[in-house]
Design a protein around this motif. Structure first.
Motif, PDB file in Angstrom:
ATOM      1  N   ILE A  44     -24.956 -27.485 -42.756  1.00  0.00           N
ATOM      2  CA  ILE A  44     -24.608 -27.963 -44.103  1.00  0.00           C
ATOM      3  C   ILE A  44     -24.744 -29.478 -44.119  1.00  0.00           C
ATOM      4  O   ILE A  44     -24.245 -30.175 -43.225  1.00  0.00           O
ATOM      5  N   TYR A  90     -24.651 -33.255 -46.501  1.00  0.00           N
ATOM      6  CA  TYR A  90     -23.831 -33.856 -47.547  1.00  0.00           C
ATOM      7  C   TYR A  90     -24.485 -35.136 -48.082  1.00  0.00           C
ATOM      8  O   TYR A  90     -25.021 -35.932 -47.324  1.00  0.00           O
ATOM      9  N   THR A 149     -19.333 -34.696 -54.119  1.00  0.00           N
ATOM     10  CA  THR A 149     -20.281 -34.581 -53.002  1.00  0.00           C
ATOM     11  C   THR A 149     -21.239 -33.437 -53.263  1.00  0.00           C
ATOM     12  O   THR A 149     -20.822 -32.362 -53.692  1.00  0.00           O
ATOM     13  N   SER A 168     -23.305 -30.799 -51.511  1.00  0.00           N
ATOM     14  CA  SER A 168     -23.462 -30.152 -50.218  1.00  0.00           C
ATOM     15  C   SER A 168     -24.495 -29.042 -50.337  1.00  0.00           C
ATOM     16  O   SER A 168     -24.564 -28.354 -51.349  1.00  0.00           O
ATOM     17  N   GLU A 175     -23.698 -36.281 -43.164  1.00  0.00           N
ATOM     18  CA  GLU A 175     -24.388 -37.078 -44.174  1.00  0.00           C
ATOM     19  C   GLU A 175     -25.777 -37.480 -43.671  1.00  0.00           C
ATOM     20  O   GLU A 175     -26.028 -37.554 -42.461  1.00  0.00           O
TER      21      GLU A 175
END
Length: 325
Positions: free
Chosen positions: A8, A10, A30, A32, A82
């Protein structure tokens, strides 16, 4: 970084006020998304670069490999999930090269944003609308570039939600650092479309992807507009999904219930890319045809019924015609 289907990722989102000169952005949540959702965006972002022109057809699989490799080469992953433009790569690039890479990163991530946050099925380059629109003259606004030359621009993308039949306008900007002047130019571009097929856009967004210390997305949503677009949805769907049919053909199609898939293998990961078989079979003769034009029979059907292709698709597939798993 290596795109992994189960990971995942971000991106921090920010929102600016609707006033053109107000750049006091605030946190807006955010974004995601999984590796599979990122691959979905890579497959569809910027994909339809030609319109039924066999002479310009290219190897679609290699095109997808190029976009995957570009993203994996120049985007790095922080420990918290991130993303950022890999600084170790950036030092070897000049400003023109960085600009081109920022463009592709921005187009892929705006596709993720449009699909994941706003529920759009696909996006079409507005520069190609003249191929389908009965009102093709879209007003372009005049700007002065950094080198003093005059340029004329309109918004980048028209976004479509198939099931609920709503539209959006997106102007994409990609920069290494935030640029308020670029945001204001994008504001004017995004604001220019008033109605699409008689409906005001649900979203008219200028979206700036900044690839600095980390990748961030800032949105600004202007109100109002002047130009109207009338466009046949079936033509848009052919334009968008025909290159995906070409890709599936290259990947050796396999039918699974009501879907036709191709299997894309890339460095240990495997993805199935598919569309409903009924649409695949309609577009297959065009993809395989020796001439880059629509068959007369199909042309008559979609000219008389703009939702012809949508009508033949099973209800459960209308909101996700492209299926990547």
């Amino acid at each position: 970084m290596k795109i992994k289907r189960g990971d995942i990722y971000y991106i921090e989102l920010y929102l600016e006020p609707g006033k053109i000169s107000d750049h006091n952005k605030r946190s807006n949540g955010t974004l995601s998304f999984t590796g599979v959702e990122l691959m979905d965006a890579i497959v569809s972002a910027g994909m339809p670069d030609i319109y039924l022109n066999k002479a310009n057809k290219r190897n679609r699989k290699e095109e997808i490999y190029f976009k995957i490799k570009l993203f994996e080469t120049y985007v790095a992953l922080l420990p918290n999930g991130e993303l950022l433009f890999d600084p170790a790569r950036k030092v070897y690039l000049d400003s023109t090269e960085i600009g081109a890479i920022n463009y592709w990163i921005g187009m892929i991530l705006i596709t993720v944003l449009g699909k994941k946050k706003y529920g759009y099925e696909y996006m079409v380059h507005l520069s190609m609308i003249s191929n389908f629109s009965s009102h093709p003259l879209i007003k372009k606004h005049r700007f002065f570039s950094a080198n003093g030359k005059t340029t004329y621009k309109s918004p980048d993308l028209i976004a479509i939600n198939n099931s609920n039949r709503y539209y959006g306008v997106f102007e994409s900007k990609g920069y290494s650092a935030y640029d308020s002047n670029a945001m204001e130019r994008g504001y004017i571009q995004a604001k220019s479309i008033d109605r699409i097929n008689g409906k005001p856009p649900k979203n008219s967004l200028v979206v700036m992807t900044v690839t600095g210390k980390r990748i961030e997305i800032t949105e600004k949503d202007p109100e109002g507009g002047m130009e109207q677009i009338e466009v046949n949805l079936s033509f848009l769907q052919i334009y968008h999904y025909l290159p995906i049919v070409e890709l599936i053909i290259e990947l050796r199609p396999e039918k699974q219930e009501n879907w036709t898939f191709g299997s894309l293998a890339y460095e240990g990961e495997k993805y199935s890319i598919g569309i409903p078989t009924v649409m695949y079979e309609v577009l297959l003769p065009i993809a395989k045809g020796k001439e880059g034009k629509l068959p007369e029979r199909l042309l008559k059907k979609i000219s008389s019924n703009e939702t012809y292709l949508l009508d033949i698709i099973p209800d459960e597939a209308r909101q996700h015609i492209l299926y990547v798993k």
